[in-house]
Write a protein that holds these residues in place. Structure first.
Motif, short mmCIF file in Angstrom:
data_model
loop_
_atom_site.label_atom_id
_atom_site.label_comp_id
_atom_site.label_asym_id
_atom_site.label_seq_id
_atom_site.Cartn_x
_atom_site.Cartn_y
_atom_site.Cartn_z
N GLN A 35 -67.69 -35.25 -100.31
CA GLN A 35 -68.43 -36.47 -100.00
C GLN A 35 -67.91 -37.56 -100.91
O GLN A 35 -67.83 -37.40 -102.13
CB GLN A 35 -69.92 -36.27 -100.23
CG GLN A 35 -70.72 -37.50 -99.87
CD GLN A 35 -72.22 -37.26 -99.96
OE1 GLN A 35 -72.66 -36.23 -100.43
NE2 GLN A 35 -72.99 -38.24 -99.49
N THR A 36 -67.54 -38.70 -100.30
CA THR A 36 -67.00 -39.83 -101.04
C THR A 36 -67.36 -41.11 -100.29
O THR A 36 -68.06 -41.05 -99.28
CB THR A 36 -65.47 -39.67 -101.22
OG1 THR A 36 -64.98 -40.75 -101.99
CG2 THR A 36 -64.75 -39.62 -99.88
N THR A 37 -66.88 -42.23 -100.77
CA THR A 37 -67.16 -43.46 -100.04
C THR A 37 -66.33 -43.50 -98.76
O THR A 37 -65.29 -42.84 -98.66
CB THR A 37 -66.84 -44.71 -100.90
OG1 THR A 37 -65.45 -44.70 -101.21
CG2 THR A 37 -67.66 -44.72 -102.17
N GLU A 38 -66.80 -44.27 -97.83
CA GLU A 38 -66.12 -44.35 -96.54
C GLU A 38 -64.70 -44.89 -96.69
O GLU A 38 -63.77 -44.42 -96.02
CB GLU A 38 -66.95 -45.25 -95.62
CG GLU A 38 -66.51 -45.25 -94.18
CD GLU A 38 -67.41 -46.11 -93.33
OE1 GLU A 38 -66.87 -46.73 -92.38
OE2 GLU A 38 -68.62 -46.16 -93.59
N LYS A 99 -69.86 -40.16 -91.15
CA LYS A 99 -70.56 -41.15 -91.98
C LYS A 99 -71.96 -40.65 -92.32
O LYS A 99 -72.64 -40.08 -91.49
CB LYS A 99 -70.66 -42.48 -91.23
CG LYS A 99 -69.33 -43.12 -90.96
CD LYS A 99 -69.50 -44.41 -90.21
CE LYS A 99 -68.15 -45.00 -89.86
NZ LYS A 99 -68.29 -46.26 -89.11
N THR A 100 -72.33 -40.87 -93.57
CA THR A 100 -73.68 -40.55 -94.01
C THR A 100 -74.35 -41.85 -94.43
O THR A 100 -73.78 -42.93 -94.27
CB THR A 100 -73.65 -39.55 -95.19
OG1 THR A 100 -72.92 -40.12 -96.27
CG2 THR A 100 -73.01 -38.24 -94.76
N PRO A 102 -76.20 -44.80 -96.91
CA PRO A 102 -75.70 -45.54 -98.08
C PRO A 102 -76.05 -44.82 -99.38
O PRO A 102 -77.04 -44.09 -99.46
CB PRO A 102 -76.42 -46.89 -97.98
CG PRO A 102 -77.61 -46.63 -97.15
CD PRO A 102 -77.27 -45.52 -96.22
N ARG A 103 -75.21 -45.05 -100.38
CA ARG A 103 -75.45 -44.44 -101.69
C ARG A 103 -76.65 -45.10 -102.34
O ARG A 103 -76.87 -46.30 -102.19
CB ARG A 103 -74.20 -44.61 -102.55
CG ARG A 103 -74.26 -43.88 -103.86
CD ARG A 103 -72.91 -43.66 -104.48
NE ARG A 103 -72.11 -44.88 -104.57
CZ ARG A 103 -70.81 -44.88 -104.84
NH1 ARG A 103 -70.17 -43.75 -105.02
NH2 ARG A 103 -70.15 -46.00 -104.91
N LYS A 104 -77.40 -44.32 -103.09
CA LYS A 104 -78.66 -44.81 -103.63
C LYS A 104 -78.47 -45.94 -104.66
O LYS A 104 -79.19 -46.92 -104.64
CB LYS A 104 -79.44 -43.66 -104.27
CG LYS A 104 -80.83 -44.03 -104.71
CD LYS A 104 -81.58 -42.82 -105.20
CE LYS A 104 -82.99 -43.21 -105.57
NZ LYS A 104 -83.76 -42.08 -106.06
N ASP A 106 -75.80 -48.19 -105.39
CA ASP A 106 -75.21 -49.49 -105.04
C ASP A 106 -75.10 -49.73 -103.54
O ASP A 106 -74.48 -50.70 -103.12
CB ASP A 106 -73.82 -49.62 -105.68
CG ASP A 106 -72.87 -48.53 -105.23
OD1 ASP A 106 -73.32 -47.61 -104.52
OD2 ASP A 106 -71.69 -48.58 -105.60
N ALA A 108 -73.37 -48.30 -101.33
CA ALA A 108 -72.02 -48.17 -100.77
C ALA A 108 -72.07 -47.20 -99.60
O ALA A 108 -72.75 -46.18 -99.67
CB ALA A 108 -71.06 -47.67 -101.83
N MET A 110 -71.35 -44.17 -97.53
CA MET A 110 -70.81 -42.86 -97.89
C MET A 110 -70.36 -42.12 -96.64
O MET A 110 -70.83 -42.39 -95.53
CB MET A 110 -71.86 -42.03 -98.63
CG MET A 110 -72.32 -42.64 -99.93
SD MET A 110 -71.00 -42.80 -101.13
CE MET A 110 -70.81 -41.11 -101.62
#
Length: 185
Positions: A35-38, A99-100, A102-104, A106, A108, A110
Motif C-alpha cells: 500500500q502506497t500513494t497513488e 485505489k483506496t 485518502p490517508r488519514k 494528509d 493523500a 492511497m
C-alpha cells in the motif's frame, strides 16, 4: 536522450527517486502487494513490469540487469524462480492498482499495487542435476559399504566367526592343539 518525466520528482532528485522506486519494487516482489500513494504506485507499475519481463527471460544478462535495480539477492531469486514462471504465458499486465481511501494524516490518495495472481509460496524445485548427483552419490555409498549378512539361526549378540587371537589361531584350533598335546603326553 530520454525525455524526463512530467511533473515534480517523487524524492526531490533523480537518484532518490530511483532508489525509492527500487525499494518499492523490492517490497512488491517480497510481499506480493503493498500500500502506497497513488502517484508512487503509478510510477512503480512500469518499472515492476519491466523487471518481471526481464526475469521471464531468465538468462544471466537479465539477472544482472535486475540486480542493478534491486539490490537484495533474495528478492531477485524469488523474482526469477517463483514470480516469473507464473507469468510465462502472459505478455504483460502483471500488476494491478486498486485505489483506496485518502490517508488519514494528509488526505493523500492511497492505492494498493499488487501482482495480478496471488503470490503462492512455492517449494524450491530440485534441479535435475542435483537429483542425479545425489543418486550417484547414494550408489557409490551403497557400492562401497560392506554387505552385512547375519545368519538367521545365530543370535545377534554372537559373532558368526570364532575369535582370532594375536597368534592367528582360532579358539577351536587352540583347543584341538591342547588335546593333541595331552594325548602325546
Amino acid at each position: 536522450m530520454p525525455t524526463p518525466t512530467k511533473g515534480p520528482r517523487l524524492g526531490g532528485s533523480p537518484a532518490h527517486e530511483r532508489l525509492m522506486l527500487a525499494n518499492l519494487a523490492m517490497s512488491l516482489f517480497q510481499h506480493g502487494k503493498i500500500q502506497t500513494t497513488e502517484t508512487k504506485a503509478r510510477r512503480l507499475r512500469p518499472l515492476a513490469e519491466q523487471l518481471i519481463t526481464k526475469a521471464k527471460r531468465g538468462d544471466l544478462a537479465s539477472r544482472r540487469r535486475v540486480l542493478a535495480v534491486v539490490k537484495d539477492k533474495d528478492v531477485v531469486y524469488t523474482l526469477f524462480d517463483q514470480i516469473a514462471p507464473r507469468y510465462a504465458n502472459r505478455n504483460g499486465g502483471y500488476t494491478r492498482i486498486v485505489k483506496t481511501g485518502p490517508r488519514k494524516g494528509d488526505a493523500a490518495p492511497m492505492a494498493i499495487i499488487e501482482l495480478v495472481e496471488e503470490l503462492q509460496v512455492a517449494e524450491p524445485k530440485a534441479n535435475k542435476k542435483t537429483a542425479a548427483r545425489k543418486a550417484a552419490q547414494q550408489d557409490k555409498v551403497e557400492a562401497l559399504a560392506p554387505a552385512e549378512e547375519t545368519p538367521a539361526s545365530a543370535p545377534a549378540d554372537q559373532d558368526s566367526e570364532p575369535p582370532v587371537h594375536a597368534s592367528g589361531d582360532t579358539t577351536q584350533a587352540r583347543e584341538d592343539d591342547d588335546e593333541a598335546n595331552e594325548n602325546k603326553a
